[in-house]
Design an enzyme around this catalytic site. Structure first.
Site, PDB file in Angstrom:
ATOM      1  N   CYS A  58       7.452  -6.519  15.543  1.00 13.29           N
ATOM      2  CA  CYS A  58       7.025  -5.452  16.471  1.00 13.29           C
ATOM      3  C   CYS A  58       5.542  -5.787  16.877  1.00 13.29           C
ATOM      4  CB  CYS A  58       7.176  -3.752  15.886  1.00 13.29           C
ATOM      5  SG  CYS A  58       8.805  -3.800  15.311  1.00 13.29           S
ATOM      6  N   CYS A 116       2.645  -3.729  15.514  1.00  9.79           N
ATOM      7  CA  CYS A 116       2.516  -3.621  14.364  1.00  9.79           C
ATOM      8  C   CYS A 116       1.755  -4.633  13.707  1.00  9.79           C
ATOM      9  CB  CYS A 116       3.847  -3.297  13.741  1.00  9.79           C
ATOM     10  SG  CYS A 116       3.798  -2.975  11.939  1.00  9.79           S
ATOM     11  N   CYS A 147      -0.975   4.901  10.225  1.00 16.91           N
ATOM     12  CA  CYS A 147       0.271   4.027  10.771  1.00 16.91           C
ATOM     13  C   CYS A 147      -0.047   2.710  11.274  1.00 16.91           C
ATOM     14  CB  CYS A 147       0.821   5.119  11.773  1.00 16.91           C
ATOM     15  SG  CYS A 147       2.316   5.872  11.431  1.00 16.91           S
ATOM     16  N   CYS A 162       3.486   8.311   1.580  1.00 26.08           N
ATOM     17  CA  CYS A 162       4.033   7.287   2.549  1.00 26.08           C
ATOM     18  C   CYS A 162       4.264   6.080   1.592  1.00 26.08           C
ATOM     19  CB  CYS A 162       3.237   7.008   3.419  1.00 26.08           C
ATOM     20  SG  CYS A 162       3.716   5.642   4.721  1.00 26.08           S
ATOM     21  N   CYS A 189       6.992  -7.841   6.489  1.00 25.26           N
ATOM     22  CA  CYS A 189       8.186  -7.420   7.205  1.00 25.26           C
ATOM     23  C   CYS A 189       8.645  -8.538   7.842  1.00 25.26           C
ATOM     24  CB  CYS A 189       8.126  -6.190   8.163  1.00 25.26           C
ATOM     25  SG  CYS A 189       9.066  -5.776   8.952  1.00 25.26           S
ATOM     26  N   GLU A 199       0.819  -1.227  -0.016  1.00 18.95           N
ATOM     27  CA  GLU A 199       0.002   0.023   0.266  1.00 18.95           C
ATOM     28  C   GLU A 199       0.927   1.421   0.019  1.00 18.95           C
ATOM     29  OE1 GLU A 199      -3.847  -1.810   2.036  1.00 18.95           O
ATOM     30  OE2 GLU A 199      -2.017  -1.383   3.075  1.00 18.95           O
TER      31      GLU A 199
HETATM   32  N1  SAH Z   1       9.556  -0.672   9.459  1.00 22.44           N
HETATM   33  C1  SAH Z   1       9.905   0.729   9.892  1.00 22.44           C
HETATM   34  C2  SAH Z   1       8.989   1.689   8.662  1.00 22.44           C
HETATM   35  C3  SAH Z   1       7.463   1.315   8.955  1.00 22.44           C
HETATM   36  S1  SAH Z   1       6.621   1.416  10.151  1.00 22.44           S
HETATM   37  C4  SAH Z   1       9.790   1.046  11.040  1.00 22.44           C
HETATM   38  O1  SAH Z   1       9.351   0.214  11.922  1.00 22.44           O
HETATM   39  O2  SAH Z   1      10.265   2.215  11.471  1.00 22.44           O
HETATM   40  C5  SAH Z   1       6.297   3.292  10.274  1.00 22.44           C
HETATM   41  C6  SAH Z   1       5.868   3.505  11.894  1.00 22.44           C
HETATM   42  O3  SAH Z   1       4.509   3.252  12.211  1.00 22.44           O
HETATM   43  C7  SAH Z   1       7.076   2.995  12.712  1.00 22.44           C
HETATM   44  O4  SAH Z   1       7.302   4.157  13.670  1.00 22.44           O
HETATM   45  C8  SAH Z   1       6.130   2.155  13.644  1.00 22.44           C
HETATM   46  O5  SAH Z   1       6.592   1.671  14.566  1.00 22.44           O
HETATM   47  C9  SAH Z   1       4.724   2.842  13.510  1.00 22.44           C
HETATM   48  N2  SAH Z   1       3.760   1.664  13.807  1.00 22.44           N
HETATM   49  C10 SAH Z   1       3.574   0.362  13.377  1.00 22.44           C
HETATM   50  N3  SAH Z   1       2.236  -0.057  13.980  1.00 22.44           N
HETATM   51  C11 SAH Z   1       1.629   0.962  14.564  1.00 22.44           C
HETATM   52  C12 SAH Z   1       0.532   0.961  15.134  1.00 22.44           C
HETATM   53  N4  SAH Z   1      -0.332  -0.109  15.175  1.00 22.44           N
HETATM   54  N5  SAH Z   1       0.007   2.138  15.625  1.00 22.44           N
HETATM   55  C13 SAH Z   1       1.075   3.244  15.646  1.00 22.44           C
HETATM   56  N6  SAH Z   1       1.980   3.340  14.898  1.00 22.44           N
HETATM   57  C14 SAH Z   1       2.492   2.114  14.454  1.00 22.44           C
HETATM   58 FE1  SF4 Z   2       8.193  -4.228  10.717  1.00 18.43          FE
HETATM   59 FE2  SF4 Z   2       6.219  -3.138  11.566  1.00 18.43          FE
HETATM   60 FE3  SF4 Z   2       8.444  -3.465  12.991  1.00 18.43          FE
HETATM   61 FE4  SF4 Z   2       8.360  -1.418  11.099  1.00 18.43          FE
HETATM   62  S1  SF4 Z   2       7.092  -1.520  12.970  1.00 18.43           S
HETATM   63  S2  SF4 Z   2       9.963  -3.061  11.564  1.00 18.43           S
HETATM   64  S3  SF4 Z   2       7.016  -2.600   9.652  1.00 18.43           S
HETATM   65  S4  SF4 Z   2       7.214  -5.165  12.199  1.00 18.43           S
END
Ligand code: SAH
Ligand code: SF4
Length: 409
Positions: free
Chosen positions: A154, A157, A384, A143, A150, A130
């Protein structure tokens, strides 16, 4: 016939306009290579392959570059600075295809989301990522994604729960900017341009799906095309790469890409960060912060962004806020507080608004800009962490639940 991306919206969720999801049968993996997304070197090789002698390649590349990345040409016949013969030869061997847009959604707040279809291992099993455009008064931010899925997990996420992972190619990374400009009619219309001819897509953030520093070369090569001043021309100060903390590649990014850095911090102790961002076990906080401190070119005008997702009762105490400012001391930084976006199956809750405000105040009073990222495009799941291919893993019911969750607060 069109297949809807999600069920007929229920009451209160009807605002997002869905412009069809194209059925899979219509997806045909490209037969000829596309010039769109190519770097100068790749374009020179393409001209070489159709018999353009080496001494002329540079000039041809410069001409094609303008058509591809300034004017957004979709047909070789538009490329009037190239001879008719050359255009014919190009058309016989290449295309100007963009990544395939499988669906487009427009939020009530103007945010647009495109579901982008990319070739998979089998022609009938394409991948999807996306790409989201967020208009604001002083800028328009795109974005973009760096991977399908991935490899990191995390815990807060949604993307991290996705099985399928493949790296995007440089052309697929550039292709997201190109298709956004197509969809927004955001190309320079006539030669020259001028001040009035401002682009809608003024900024790019690599904060979509994937960990960009685990796809380093493609991200580097793609972003260097995006930043090229004679082409797409989005300056490196307006491009931000977000990483969860792949420490060795932070220095490399500084040296070889030179865009703005964002780091997903999310916790102030190794103990908690190990849990939220498991990569922390490999690259703990001290190493991560050292890499940030040493990122080249930092100043008050060029600061690292620390992203901090607000998780109720987990990382949002006022003691956490104080520890946070202490932790980043000495690094030119801003701290971006992100309200947690829930998804079905997630075990976290977003912090209360009052708590976010108090947290933000402590950070602000310590001398750091502490904007709270306003959720955008929630009605279309573009906020996000909600970026996830709609067809990958979500059942119809989950999708609906996700929408409903996004709309309540
Ligand atoms: N993988 C990279 C970039 C993509 S994620 C990273 O982790 O930085 C982009 C941002 O969205 C990151 O700061 C991530 O931690 C945040 N993010 C992921 N899941 C989220 C959620 N459910 N609510 C708010 N922010 C989130
Ligand atoms: Fe991957 Fe989501 Fe962690 Fe970013 S926040 S590194 S997209 S698992």
């Amino acid at each position: 016939m069109t297949t809807p991306l999600a069920e007929t919206p229920t009451d209160g969720i009807a605002a997002a306009a869905l412009i069809e999801k194209r059925p899979l049968e219509r997806y045909v993996a490209p037969a000829k290579p596309s010039l769109v997304g190519m770097s100068r070197d790749a374009l020179a090789a393409a001209f070489g392959a159709i018999g353009v002698p080496e001494r002329r390649q540079r000039m041809r590349v410069q001409q094609a570059w303008q058509w591809l990345y300034v004017r957004g040409a979709q047909d070789f016949d538009e490329m009037t600075t190239l001879s008719k013969e050359l255009r014919t030869a190009l058309a016989q061997n290449f295309t100007l295809a963009r990544p395939d847009v499988a669906a487009e959604q427009i939020s009530v707040d103007g945010t647009r989301k495109w579901l982008v279809r990319l070739p998979g291992e089998a022609a009938d099993r394409p991948h999807e990522v996306e790409c989201v455009y967020i208009p604001e008064t002083d800028r328009g931010t795109l974005c973009i994604s760096s991977q399908v899925g991935c490899t990191l997990n995390c815990t807060f996420c949604h993307t991290g729960t996705q099985r399928l992972v493949r790296n995007l190619t440089p052309a697929e990374i550039v292709g997201q900017v190109v298709l956004a400009r197509d969809r927004l009619s955001d190309w320079q219309r006539a030669a020259g341009g001028g001040e009035a001819d401002k682009r809608l897509v003024s900024n790019v953030v690599m904060m979509g799906m994937g960990e960009p520093l685990y796809n380093f070369e493609a991200v580097r090569d793609g972003l260097n095309v995006v930043a090229d001043g004679d082409g797409l021309s989005i300056s490196k100060r307006r491009i931000t790469l977000s990483t969860s903390g792949v420490v060795p590649n932070i220095a490399r990014a500084g040296a070889e890409i030179g865009v703005m850095l964002a780091v997903s911090l999310h916790a102030v102790t190794d103990e908690l960060r190990n849990e939220l961002v498991p990569l922390n076990r490999k690259y703990p906080l001290r190493e991560l912060l050292d890499a940030c401190r040493n990122y080249p070119g930092l100043s008050n005008a060029r600061r690292v962004t620390f992203e901090y997702v607000m998780l109720k009762g987990i990382n949002d105490s006022l003691a956490d806020a104080r520890a946070l400012v202490h932790l980043v001391k000495g690094i030119p930084a801003k701290i971006n507080l992100i309200p947690f976006n829930p998804w079905p199956g997630s075990s976290y809750e977003c912090s209360d608004w009052e708590q976010i405000e108090k947290f933000s105040e402590i950070v602000f009073n310590a001398g750091y800009a502490s904007p709270v990222r306003t959720p955008r495009g929630r009605d279309i799941l573009a906020a996000c962490g909600q970026l996830k291919s709609a067809t990958e893993k979500l059942s119809a019911r989950e999708r609906l639940a996700l929408r409903a969750m996004a709309m309540t607060d």
